[in-house]
Design a protein around this motif. Structure first.
Motif, PDB file in Angstrom:
ATOM      1  N   LEU A  77       7.816  47.102  75.108  1.00 27.00           N
ATOM      2  CA  LEU A  77       6.868  47.077  73.992  1.00 27.00           C
ATOM      3  C   LEU A  77       5.572  47.792  74.349  1.00 27.00           C
ATOM      4  N   VAL A  78       5.132  47.680  75.584  1.00 28.02           N
ATOM      5  CA  VAL A  78       3.955  48.450  76.015  1.00 28.02           C
ATOM      6  C   VAL A  78       4.239  49.940  75.892  1.00 28.02           C
ATOM      7  N   HIS A  79       5.403  50.356  76.358  1.00 27.00           N
ATOM      8  CA  HIS A  79       5.783  51.773  76.317  1.00 27.00           C
ATOM      9  C   HIS A  79       5.981  52.260  74.880  1.00 27.00           C
ATOM     10  N   ALA A  80       6.699  51.488  74.066  1.00 25.83           N
ATOM     11  CA  ALA A  80       7.059  51.921  72.715  1.00 25.83           C
ATOM     12  C   ALA A  80       5.888  51.895  71.758  1.00 25.83           C
ATOM     13  N   SER A  81       4.858  51.103  72.066  1.00 22.45           N
ATOM     14  CA  SER A  81       3.730  50.942  71.142  1.00 22.45           C
ATOM     15  C   SER A  81       2.580  51.913  71.408  1.00 22.45           C
ATOM     16  N   LEU A  82       2.764  52.814  72.361  1.00 24.16           N
ATOM     17  CA  LEU A  82       1.668  53.696  72.753  1.00 24.16           C
ATOM     18  C   LEU A  82       1.204  54.599  71.612  1.00 24.16           C
ATOM     19  N   GLU A  86       0.023  50.120  64.117  1.00 19.73           N
ATOM     20  CA  GLU A  86       0.002  48.697  64.451  1.00 19.73           C
ATOM     21  C   GLU A  86       1.129  47.952  63.750  1.00 19.73           C
ATOM     22  N   GLY A  87       1.376  48.305  62.493  1.00 17.44           N
ATOM     23  CA  GLY A  87       2.443  47.640  61.753  1.00 17.44           C
ATOM     24  C   GLY A  87       3.810  47.926  62.340  1.00 17.44           C
ATOM     25  N   THR A  88       4.027  49.153  62.815  1.00 14.42           N
ATOM     26  CA  THR A  88       5.303  49.510  63.431  1.00 14.42           C
ATOM     27  C   THR A  88       5.502  48.734  64.726  1.00 14.42           C
ATOM     28  N   ALA A 236     -11.523  63.002  34.798  1.00 13.08           N
ATOM     29  CA  ALA A 236     -10.942  64.337  35.019  1.00 13.08           C
ATOM     30  C   ALA A 236      -9.913  64.631  33.938  1.00 13.08           C
ATOM     31  N   ASP A 237      -9.512  65.879  33.857  1.00  8.38           N
ATOM     32  CA  ASP A 237      -8.495  66.278  32.879  1.00  8.38           C
ATOM     33  C   ASP A 237      -7.396  67.079  33.601  1.00  8.38           C
ATOM     34  N   PRO A 238      -6.273  66.472  33.926  1.00 11.89           N
ATOM     35  CA  PRO A 238      -5.924  65.083  33.590  1.00 11.89           C
ATOM     36  C   PRO A 238      -6.561  64.100  34.581  1.00 11.89           C
ATOM     37  N   ALA A 239      -6.607  62.833  34.168  1.00 13.24           N
ATOM     38  CA  ALA A 239      -7.069  61.787  35.073  1.00 13.24           C
ATOM     39  C   ALA A 239      -6.094  61.667  36.247  1.00 13.24           C
ATOM     40  N   THR A 240      -6.631  61.378  37.421  1.00 15.14           N
ATOM     41  CA  THR A 240      -5.785  61.315  38.624  1.00 15.14           C
ATOM     42  C   THR A 240      -6.188  60.129  39.489  1.00 15.14           C
ATOM     43  N   LEU A 241      -5.293  59.813  40.404  1.00 12.05           N
ATOM     44  CA  LEU A 241      -5.652  58.911  41.503  1.00 12.05           C
ATOM     45  C   LEU A 241      -5.139  59.539  42.789  1.00 12.05           C
ATOM     46  N   ARG A 242      -5.888  59.323  43.870  1.00  7.95           N
ATOM     47  CA  ARG A 242      -5.494  59.826  45.180  1.00  7.95           C
ATOM     48  C   ARG A 242      -5.053  58.666  46.063  1.00  7.95           C
ATOM     49  N   VAL A 243      -3.931  58.827  46.718  1.00 11.29           N
ATOM     50  CA  VAL A 243      -3.446  57.825  47.663  1.00 11.29           C
ATOM     51  C   VAL A 243      -3.906  58.243  49.048  1.00 11.29           C
ATOM     52  N   THR A 244      -4.917  57.556  49.561  1.00 12.98           N
ATOM     53  CA  THR A 244      -5.470  57.887  50.877  1.00 12.98           C
ATOM     54  C   THR A 244      -5.558  56.688  51.801  1.00 12.98           C
ATOM     55  N   THR A 245      -5.367  55.483  51.256  1.00 25.01           N
ATOM     56  CA  THR A 245      -5.567  54.255  52.024  1.00 25.01           C
ATOM     57  C   THR A 245      -4.517  53.225  51.637  1.00 25.01           C
ATOM     58  N   THR A 246      -4.073  52.455  52.599  1.00 22.79           N
ATOM     59  CA  THR A 246      -3.195  51.312  52.321  1.00 22.79           C
ATOM     60  C   THR A 246      -3.783  50.065  52.957  1.00 22.79           C
ATOM     61  N   ARG A 247      -3.503  48.912  52.340  1.00 19.59           N
ATOM     62  CA  ARG A 247      -3.917  47.615  52.893  1.00 19.59           C
ATOM     63  C   ARG A 247      -2.672  46.740  52.969  1.00 19.59           C
ATOM     64  N   THR A 248      -2.348  46.337  54.170  1.00 22.42           N
ATOM     65  CA  THR A 248      -1.151  45.535  54.356  1.00 22.42           C
ATOM     66  C   THR A 248      -1.431  44.415  55.335  1.00 22.42           C
ATOM     67  N   ILE A 249      -0.483  43.513  55.489  1.00 23.61           N
ATOM     68  CA  ILE A 249      -0.638  42.381  56.391  1.00 23.61           C
ATOM     69  C   ILE A 249       0.216  42.610  57.628  1.00 23.61           C
ATOM     70  N   VAL A 250      -0.403  42.544  58.793  1.00 26.72           N
ATOM     71  CA  VAL A 250       0.295  42.698  60.064  1.00 26.72           C
ATOM     72  C   VAL A 250       0.068  41.443  60.890  1.00 26.72           C
ATOM     73  N   GLU A 251       1.137  40.655  61.057  1.00 24.80           N
ATOM     74  CA  GLU A 251       1.074  39.425  61.839  1.00 24.80           C
ATOM     75  C   GLU A 251      -0.091  38.532  61.397  1.00 24.80           C
TER      76      GLU A 251
END
Length: 393
Positions: A77-82, A86-88, A236-251
């Motif tokens: 796990l030390v090797h694989a997590s380098l 964090e979620g992975t 904007a025309d057309p209106a848009t949203l940008r996906v730049t951030t995620t919020r998830t639960i890790v442990e």
């Protein structure tokens, strides 16, 4: 050549047979290493001397070690997590929990193939400890994830000369378990178009109408929870949203991070209904902020409660399940709204490359293989085409 096996007489008069043999350089220091062995019988000493010399010559000799499976997993796990998120890394740790529970205290060099086969059987029948009723069986997919991580851990142990071979390499999940798992997955279908429309009509006046629309547009729950108003361009025309951030639960902790890949970072044009819903939601939040005064948390996220606190993915899931129950629609996972959206787009003539880009995937085949689920309603155009062919044959 002098005989490497030496006859040794002990103080009590008994005789032993001993040899000292080079076992290669120490991997960390590069210094020469030697090992001494003593046997009651000369032929046993000769056999062991020949075995060690042969394995050292092939570069496969492993020094006897008391390292446990738990210690092997820790090193992996030390090797694989380098270089993973964090979620992975948390997923790796979770996948190996059954191995720790079943084999963690065993010396790694004493574990054999039969132990890995028994581990798989135990996981399939009674290995569940969380995410359901404890003591029941895990899915074949979960077992496959555990087996894959265990193989990777033992591969590293082989390279580091902690074990002789990877005893998990040839273990397989029984065909019956894989078939039953596939049947369960096939029975878990996303909403059909009519179910999506019924649900959206039922929640049109609900406070969470806009966030639910974004789920039905194919955004991941973590993307909806992580969307800031700064990334929504309603004028904007057309209106848009940008996906730049995620919020998830890790442990148990909320983690805010970038999308996993460059393809996941994308700008999506908003359908008119979503634009209108987001405008209403923004107005609702402005009124809530005014009413709450100093108690309001101006977090900047789109999906917040009445006091401005951002939602977590599990909180969003619970709210959705209550809305589904009220609407009288079939209960599905929030993530299944993404599957339903991509299936709808693919079935209605949107090119594969566009569907994949909308989903935030770099691999077209992955989108089609995992997220597109045609049902009998989507097969109607094929029947029409065949009718034309057969009628004019």
């Amino acid at each position: 050549m002098a005989d490497p096996i030496k006859r040794v007489q002990l103080a009590d008069g008994s005789v032993r047979y001993r040899f000292v043999i080079d076992i290669g350089a120490d991997p960390s220091s590069g210094k020469r290493r030697q090992k001494t062995h003593t046997f009651d019988r000369k032929r046993d000493a000769q056999a062991e001397y020949a075995r060690i010399r042969h394995e050292v010559g092939r570069g496969v000799y492993v020094t006897p070690s008391d390292a446990t499976i738990a210690e092997v997993l820790d090193a992996y796990l030390v090797h694989a997590s380098l270089d993973v998120e964090e979620g992975t890394a948390a997923n790796y740790r979770a996948a190996l929990l059954p191995v720790r529970a079943r084999l963690g205290e065993r010396r790694a060099q004493t574990v054999v193939e039969q132990d890995i086969d028994a581990l798989v059987e135990w996981m399939l029948t009674s290995g569940r400890r969380r995410g359901g009723k404890p003591g029941t069986g895990l899915s074949a997919r979960s077992v496959a994830l555990t087996l894959g991580q265990l193989r990777a851990a033992l591969n590293l142990a082989v390279r580091r000369q902690l074990v002789v071979r990877n005893v998990a390499m040839d273990t397989r999940i029984p065909r019956a378990a894989r078939k039953a798992d596939a049947e369960r997955r096939a029975a878990r279908t996303p909403w059909q178009d009519a179910e999506t429309r019924k649900f959206l009509a039922s929640i049109a006046q609900d406070r969470l109408h806009a966030p639910v629309l974004m789920l039905c547009m194919g955004l991941r729950p973590a993307e909806v929870c992580g969307l800031p108003w700064a990334d929504v361009a309603l004028e904007a025309d057309p209106a848009t949203l940008r996906v730049t951030t995620t919020r998830t639960i890790v442990e148990g902790r909320v983690v805010t991070k970038d999308p996993k890949s460059a393809a996941g970072r994308r700008t999506l044009p908003l359908p008119d209904v979503a634009t209108a819903a987001l405008r209403r939601f923004r107005q609702t939040q402005a009124a809530e902020r005014l009413a709450a005064g100093p108690a309001y948390d101006a977090s900047g996220f789109v999906l917040v409660d009445e006091l401005g606190q951002p939602f977590k993915t599990d909180q969003l899931r619970r709210r959705l399940y209550r809305l589904m129950e009220t609407a009288g629609v079939r209960k599905v996972r929030p993530y299944d709204a993404r599957h339903a959206c991509l299936t709808y787009l693919a079935a209605n003539g949107v090119p594969d490359v566009v569907v994949s880009a909308w989903a935030g995937h770099a691999d077209l085949s992955f989108t089609k293989r995992v997220y597109v689920h045609p049902d009998e309603t989507h097969l109607a155009p094929a029947a029409v085409a065949l009718n034309h062919l057969l009628t004019h044959a």
